[in-house]
Enzyme design. Structure first.
Site, mmCIF file in Angstrom:
data_model
loop_
_atom_site.group_PDB
_atom_site.id
_atom_site.type_symbol
_atom_site.label_atom_id
_atom_site.label_comp_id
_atom_site.label_asym_id
_atom_site.label_seq_id
_atom_site.Cartn_x
_atom_site.Cartn_y
_atom_site.Cartn_z
ATOM 1 N N CYS A 20 0.846 -1.193 0.000
ATOM 2 C CA CYS A 20 0.000 0.000 0.000
ATOM 3 C C CYS A 20 0.887 1.251 0.000
ATOM 4 O O CYS A 20 1.869 1.315 0.747
ATOM 5 C CB CYS A 20 -0.881 -0.010 1.247
ATOM 6 N N GLU A 55 3.032 -5.912 8.810
ATOM 7 C CA GLU A 55 3.414 -4.543 8.431
ATOM 8 C C GLU A 55 4.558 -4.059 9.327
ATOM 9 O O GLU A 55 5.528 -3.449 8.861
ATOM 10 C CB GLU A 55 2.206 -3.601 8.577
HETATM 11 S S1 SF4 Z 1 -5.209 0.587 6.317
HETATM 12 FE FE1 SF4 Z 1 -3.121 0.081 5.702
HETATM 13 S S2 SF4 Z 1 -3.385 -1.012 3.782
HETATM 14 FE FE2 SF4 Z 1 -5.297 0.037 4.186
HETATM 15 S S3 SF4 Z 1 -5.148 1.993 3.077
HETATM 16 FE FE3 SF4 Z 1 -4.467 2.328 5.158
HETATM 17 S S4 SF4 Z 1 -2.289 2.024 5.075
HETATM 18 FE FE4 SF4 Z 1 -3.098 1.119 3.254
#
Ligand code: SF4
Length: 587
Positions: A95, A125
């Site tokens: 992301c 993450e």
């Molecule tokens: S929750 Fe994590 S994966 Fe989802 S948009 Fe936000 S940063 Fe990206």
């Protein structure tokens, strides 16, 4: 029972994009596709991905060919280097918001800072972020842990993107005392913040909260904690099967939200189940009306009635005297095509509308039998009352409709085309439904009276086909995640949800202009009357966009009603102008 669905429920942007990329790769690549670690924390989705041949791996274990998808959470740089050196292709679905946190950790590590990550140490993450700190970072998950960290003059603090903001702020407060010069980046994702704020607000206005999502999903667990903290009865479920029906039926109102890795179809299943619950507070007549409407919708009788109504409208747009046989042929054709095609398209139906899929499974034999009888009856009416040309045309469009889902032409073998069925052609579903409806409602009556090539026939065809295209396109948007899972290429999958919604709005505008520009000679004032259903359809798009109505059976009924409304508006016009000889004088 009143059910309120949170606007933020379901896939976040990062998860949605990662899913899209892995499914696109599975559709287009002949190579084996792997995801490096679970793509998302949702067992139902992982099972479906496995069925599509997408394998989850935790380490490379000698794999030397194929494509590895890096999930939205990202991975440590050393893992990426290992994948690259093993000769595997990489699709990076990290992301962008996680990528930004990785960049902060990397850059401050190079400047000599000690990174402190506020998050769950076992979360992928966080493991990925820690990898960018070159062994110099720390992970903490509570404010008390700050005092246990070794002192450093240069400290940078970031958060796991799905962390609780309150906890992060408390950590930062303590960190400022211990490391006065620390640099702080609140990297909690805006979608996480919105989701958490909404669940807190929603929980204050209902008697119970249902949080849908994987039991091992960190962000879902945080939503559960927030809901519980508000004092409301909270239920954490992975699927509709876990709903506590007995307790829920005692409640007057429930709120529903879902974690960032919960797909739409799982949320829809929960909503359908709740809609079907007979609350002890609900009056019996409302339940009866709701169930009857659901029966009409699931059996396709409601949508077939809509086709009959459009055939009436289409006749009047062409100045053709409406006949019962036109209405019945449109009704029977649509009933048969929708029913039989739904039965041969079970995979997508299971995900997109499990209640309907269950209905088809239960009454499969009856639906197949009644579908075949409907086709036979439509053809019988055509040959008996309309003549050979409309009959032959009906045979043609019926054959095309029935073959839509069936691989009868071995194009693939003869290398003529990569598509084995009509359904495989990208975007064909919405277009073929629109053309089929346009043909049966406008061309068949026109052929019967021998005026196929008249401008009014083209006008009627365009009106019906465009209206049906907007309706089907909207349903395709609702089904986007389920269709994607089974590899269907509908318009929203090809061009995206936002662009599809924009396209459907443009088509509403096109219809309005078409109605306003049509010569009065063709439809004296009917064109103005038909602006009502067009405005209604445009309103359905806005209702969807703003989530003014619960998405589910109720919303489906609202959209399907547009055709009946079109027929009803036209009937009023017909009675006023033809039966009562009503005249309007314009100055
Ligand atoms: S929750 Fe994590 S994966 Fe989802 S948009 Fe936000 S940063 Fe990206």
């Amino acid at each position: 029972m009143k059910v309120k669905l949170a606007k933020t429920a379901g896939f976040c942007m990062g998860v949605r994009k990662a899913m899209e990329r892995v499914l696109l790769a599975a559709n287009n690549s002949k190579e084996k596709i792997y995801t490096y670690g679970s793509l998302i924390h949702n067992p139902q989705v992982l099972e479906l991905l496995r069925k599509r041949g997408i394998e989850t791996i935790e380490k490379l274990d000698g794999i030397s060919s194929g494509t590895v998808v890096i999930r939205a959470h990202g991975i440590p740089p050393k893992d990426r280097a290992a994948i690259r050196s093993s000769g595997l292709n990489i699709i990076d679905a990290t992301c962008p918001r996680v990528g930004r946190v990785q960049a902060i950790v990397k850059s401050y590590t190079h400047k000599g800072y000690t990174p402190i990550i506020v998050g769950d140490k076992d979360h992928p993450e966080v493991i990925g972020l820690l990898g960018f700190s070159e062994g110099k970072g720390w992970v903490i998950d509570n404010p008390n842990a700050v005092s246990t960290l070794p002192y450093s003059k240069k400290v940078v603090i970031v958060a796991q993107t799905t962390q609780n903001e309150d906890l992060f702020n408390r950590v930062v407060e303590k960190a400022h005392r211990r490391f006065p010069e620390c640099k702080v980046f609140n990297t909690i994702c805006p979608s996480t913040l919105d989701r958490q704020a909404e669940v807190a607000e929603l929980a204050r206005s209902v008697e119970g909260m249902i949080i849908v999502g994987g039991k091992n999903s960190g962000n879902t667990q945080r939503l559960v904690r927030i809901a519980k903290a508000s004092g409301v009865k909270t239920f954490h479920v992975e699927t509709e099967a876990e709903l506590d029906r007995k307790t829920l039926s005692q409640l007057k109102s429930v709120g529903v939200t879902a974690g960032a890795s919960t797909p739409n179809w799982v949320i829809k299943r929960v909503l359908r189940e709740l809609e079907g619950l007979e609350s002890t507070y609900e009056d019996k007549w409302r339940n009866f009306a709701y169930r009857s409407l659901q029966f009409l919708l699931r059996s396709n009788l409601y949508v077939a009635l809509g086709a009959g109504a459009l055939s009436f409208v289409s006749c009047l747009l062409q100045s053709i005297k409406p006949r019962p046989s036109y209405f019945l042929i449109a009704f029977l054709y649509t009933y048969a095509m929708h029913g039989l095609n739904h039965i041969t398209d079970k995979d997508a139906e299971q995900l997109n509308d499990p209640a309907r899929a269950g209905f088809y499974e239960k009454y499969q034999n009856y639906l197949i039998f009644s579908g075949i009888v409907a086709v036979g009856a439509a053809l019988f009416l055509a040959i008996m009352f309309l003549g050979i040309l409309p009959f032959t045309f009906l045979v043609g469009i019926t054959a095309l409709g029935l073959l839509y889902n069936i691989p009868v032409v071995p194009w693939g073998r003869f290398k003529i085309s990569q598509f084995k069925k009509l359904k495989d052609i990208p975007g064909s579903k919405t277009l073929s439904i629109a053309i089929g409806w346009g043909a049966v409602t406008s061309l068949i009556p026109a052929m019967d009276v021998g005026k196929v090539f008249s401008p009014s026939t083209l006008y009627a065809f365009l009106f019906v086909a465009t209206l049906v295209y907007i309706r089907s396109g909207l349903f395709d948007i609702l089904d986007i995640q389920g269709d994607q899972m089974v590899g269907e290429e509908t318009i929203p999958i090809i061009i995206g949800e936002k662009k599809t919604l924009y396209l459907l709005k443009v088509l509403c505008g096109f219809l309005a202009i078409l109605l306003l520009l049509v010569p009065k000679a063709i439809t004296p004032f009917l064109n103005y009357v038909l602006l009502v259903p067009v405005a209604y359809m445009a309103m359905c798009l806005i209702v969807y966009q703003r989530r003014w109505i619960q998405l589910g059976g109720t919303f489906e009924a609202v959209v399907e009603t547009s055709f009946l409304l079109t027929g009803l508006s036209t009937l009023v016009w017909y009675i006023l102008f033809y039966k009562l000889k009503f005249t309007i004088y314009f100055i």
